[in-house]
Design a protein around this motif. Structure first.
Motif, PDB file in Angstrom:
ATOM      1  N   ALA A   1       0.833  -1.204   0.000  1.00 17.41           N
ATOM      2  CA  ALA A   1       0.000   0.000   0.000  1.00 17.41           C
ATOM      3  C   ALA A   1       0.870   1.257   0.000  1.00 17.41           C
ATOM      4  O   ALA A   1       0.593   2.207  -0.738  1.00 17.41           O
ATOM      5  N   LEU A   2       1.916   1.255   0.805  1.00 18.60           N
ATOM      6  CA  LEU A   2       2.801   2.420   0.854  1.00 18.60           C
ATOM      7  C   LEU A   2       3.539   2.610  -0.468  1.00 18.60           C
ATOM      8  O   LEU A   2       3.737   3.747  -0.926  1.00 18.60           O
ATOM      9  N   THR A   3       3.926   1.511  -1.097  1.00 17.55           N
ATOM     10  CA  THR A   3       4.566   1.591  -2.415  1.00 17.55           C
ATOM     11  C   THR A   3       3.595   2.158  -3.439  1.00 17.55           C
ATOM     12  O   THR A   3       3.953   3.026  -4.238  1.00 17.55           O
ATOM     13  N   GLU A   4       2.364   1.678  -3.410  1.00 15.56           N
ATOM     14  CA  GLU A   4       1.316   2.163  -4.321  1.00 15.56           C
ATOM     15  C   GLU A   4       1.104   3.668  -4.118  1.00 15.56           C
ATOM     16  O   GLU A   4       1.028   4.431  -5.072  1.00 15.56           O
ATOM     17  N   TRP A   5       1.020   4.089  -2.868  1.00 18.09           N
ATOM     18  CA  TRP A   5       0.784   5.505  -2.575  1.00 18.09           C
ATOM     19  C   TRP A   5       1.976   6.352  -3.021  1.00 18.09           C
ATOM     20  O   TRP A   5       1.792   7.384  -3.675  1.00 18.09           O
ATOM     21  N   SER A   6       3.178   5.927  -2.681  1.00 16.13           N
ATOM     22  CA  SER A   6       4.343   6.744  -3.039  1.00 16.13           C
ATOM     23  C   SER A   6       4.547   6.788  -4.550  1.00 16.13           C
ATOM     24  O   SER A   6       4.970   7.815  -5.085  1.00 16.13           O
ATOM     25  N   ARG A   7       4.197   5.735  -5.243  1.00 11.35           N
ATOM     26  CA  ARG A   7       4.307   5.735  -6.706  1.00 11.35           C
ATOM     27  C   ARG A   7       3.270   6.693  -7.301  1.00 11.35           C
ATOM     28  O   ARG A   7       3.582   7.515  -8.150  1.00 11.35           O
ATOM     29  N   GLY A   8       2.048   6.609  -6.849  1.00 11.52           N
ATOM     30  CA  GLY A   8       0.974   7.424  -7.411  1.00 11.52           C
ATOM     31  C   GLY A   8       1.012   8.888  -7.016  1.00 11.52           C
ATOM     32  O   GLY A   8       0.461   9.739  -7.709  1.00 11.52           O
ATOM     33  N   HIS A   9       1.661   9.190  -5.890  1.00 11.54           N
ATOM     34  CA  HIS A   9       1.679  10.566  -5.405  1.00 11.54           C
ATOM     35  C   HIS A   9       3.071  11.183  -5.418  1.00 11.54           C
ATOM     36  O   HIS A   9       3.238  12.349  -5.077  1.00 11.54           O
ATOM     37  N   GLY A  10       4.057  10.420  -5.817  1.00 14.73           N
ATOM     38  CA  GLY A  10       5.430  10.915  -5.914  1.00 14.73           C
ATOM     39  C   GLY A  10       5.765  11.223  -7.358  1.00 14.73           C
ATOM     40  O   GLY A  10       4.944  11.741  -8.115  1.00 14.73           O
ATOM     41  N   ALA A  11       6.979  10.874  -7.759  1.00 19.53           N
ATOM     42  CA  ALA A  11       7.480  11.226  -9.091  1.00 19.53           C
ATOM     43  C   ALA A  11       6.590  10.685 -10.217  1.00 19.53           C
ATOM     44  O   ALA A  11       6.303  11.417 -11.180  1.00 19.53           O
ATOM     45  N   ASP A  12       6.148   9.441 -10.127  1.00 17.00           N
ATOM     46  CA  ASP A  12       5.307   8.883 -11.193  1.00 17.00           C
ATOM     47  C   ASP A  12       3.990   9.644 -11.307  1.00 17.00           C
ATOM     48  O   ASP A  12       3.513   9.926 -12.401  1.00 17.00           O
ATOM     49  N   GLY A  13       3.408   9.974 -10.171  1.00 16.91           N
ATOM     50  CA  GLY A  13       2.145  10.701 -10.168  1.00 16.91           C
ATOM     51  C   GLY A  13       2.275  12.141 -10.651  1.00 16.91           C
ATOM     52  O   GLY A  13       1.299  12.755 -11.068  1.00 16.91           O
ATOM     53  N   LEU A  14       3.477  12.667 -10.588  1.00 20.51           N
ATOM     54  CA  LEU A  14       3.734  14.040 -11.011  1.00 20.51           C
ATOM     55  C   LEU A  14       4.248  14.142 -12.444  1.00 20.51           C
ATOM     56  O   LEU A  14       4.453  15.244 -12.950  1.00 20.51           O
ATOM     57  N   ALA A  15       4.455  13.019 -13.102  1.00 19.03           N
ATOM     58  CA  ALA A  15       5.070  13.008 -14.439  1.00 19.03           C
ATOM     59  C   ALA A  15       4.313  13.877 -15.438  1.00 19.03           C
ATOM     60  O   ALA A  15       4.929  14.573 -16.253  1.00 19.03           O
ATOM     61  N   GLU A  16       3.007  13.865 -15.366  1.00 17.66           N
ATOM     62  CA  GLU A  16       2.200  14.675 -16.286  1.00 17.66           C
ATOM     63  C   GLU A  16       2.524  16.164 -16.126  1.00 17.66           C
ATOM     64  O   GLU A  16       2.642  16.897 -17.103  1.00 17.66           O
ATOM     65  N   PHE A  17       2.689  16.601 -14.881  1.00 17.20           N
ATOM     66  CA  PHE A  17       3.019  18.004 -14.636  1.00 17.20           C
ATOM     67  C   PHE A  17       4.471  18.295 -14.998  1.00 17.20           C
ATOM     68  O   PHE A  17       4.772  19.345 -15.562  1.00 17.20           O
ATOM     69  N   ALA A  18       5.361  17.387 -14.659  1.00 16.38           N
ATOM     70  CA  ALA A  18       6.783  17.572 -14.950  1.00 16.38           C
ATOM     71  C   ALA A  18       7.025  17.725 -16.446  1.00 16.38           C
ATOM     72  O   ALA A  18       7.977  18.387 -16.860  1.00 16.38           O
TER      73      ALA A  18
END
Length: 184
Positions: free
Chosen positions: A58-75
């Motif tokens: 769950a923590l991996t899922e959250w950090s992936r979706g809300h960290g760098a991967d989740g921000l890729a569209e904005f980056a």
């Protein structure tokens, strides 16, 4: 198809994240999650050996979706002003009155090394994107890093306030204010 193949490990991890948002790590328990998902504990054991594995997933899922991967569209947005405007608008509009927050709930469990690591990864990715954006907008590196921290702190503060204030201003109004305050 039997019930253990109907739900994926990711379904269980997402259910655990909802439980975390509602009550921190203590809320992650196999039997209540199984009831919520409408299955038996056997479905859980088809994917995980124990609760700790589920929490790690769950923590991996959250950090992936809300960290760098989740921000890729904005980056990927090349215009830094547009990037910041869209990022602030999306993030602040996502803040809903009385809505549970995984991030804020995890802070209650910050002494757990798994939580500390996941929160650090998410915070670091968000701060790096904000700081990069402010540098691209012309702020010197030290000032860009400081501005990123203040902007990010304000966003987390809005999440915190929304947890307890059913009469908070509409998120669209807050998003406009965030853009006015944090876009140089």
């Amino acid at each position: 198809m039997n019930e253990s193949t109907r739900l994926s490990a990711q379904d269980w991890a997402r259910a655990a994240l909802k439980a975390i948002a509602d009550g921190g790590l203590a809320a992650v328990a196999v039997e209540p999650l199984a009831r919520t998902l409408g299955v038996t504990k056997g479905s859980f054991y088809a994917h995980y050996r124990n609760r700790d594995e589920l929490i790690a997933a769950a923590l991996t899922e959250w950090s992936r979706g809300h960290g760098a991967d989740g921000l890729a569209e904005f980056a990927a947005i090349t215009d830094p002003a547009r990037r910041l405007r869209e990022l602030l608008t999306v993030v602040v509009q996502a803040v809903q009155p009385l809505a549970p927050s995984v991030h804020l709930s995890l802070l209650g469990d910050r002494n757990d090394p798994r939580v500390r690591d996941a929160v650090r990864r998410v915070d670091q990715a968000r701060l790096e994107l904000l700081a990069r954006t402010y540098r691209e907008l012309g702020l010197p590196p030290d000032r860009a890093a400081s501005r990123a921290r203040v902007a990010y702190g304000a966003i987390l503060g809005l999440q915190h306030l929304a947890q307890t204030d059913p009469d908070a201003p509409r998120s669209a109004v807050l998003a406009d204010e965030a853009v006015a305050v944090f876009l140089p």
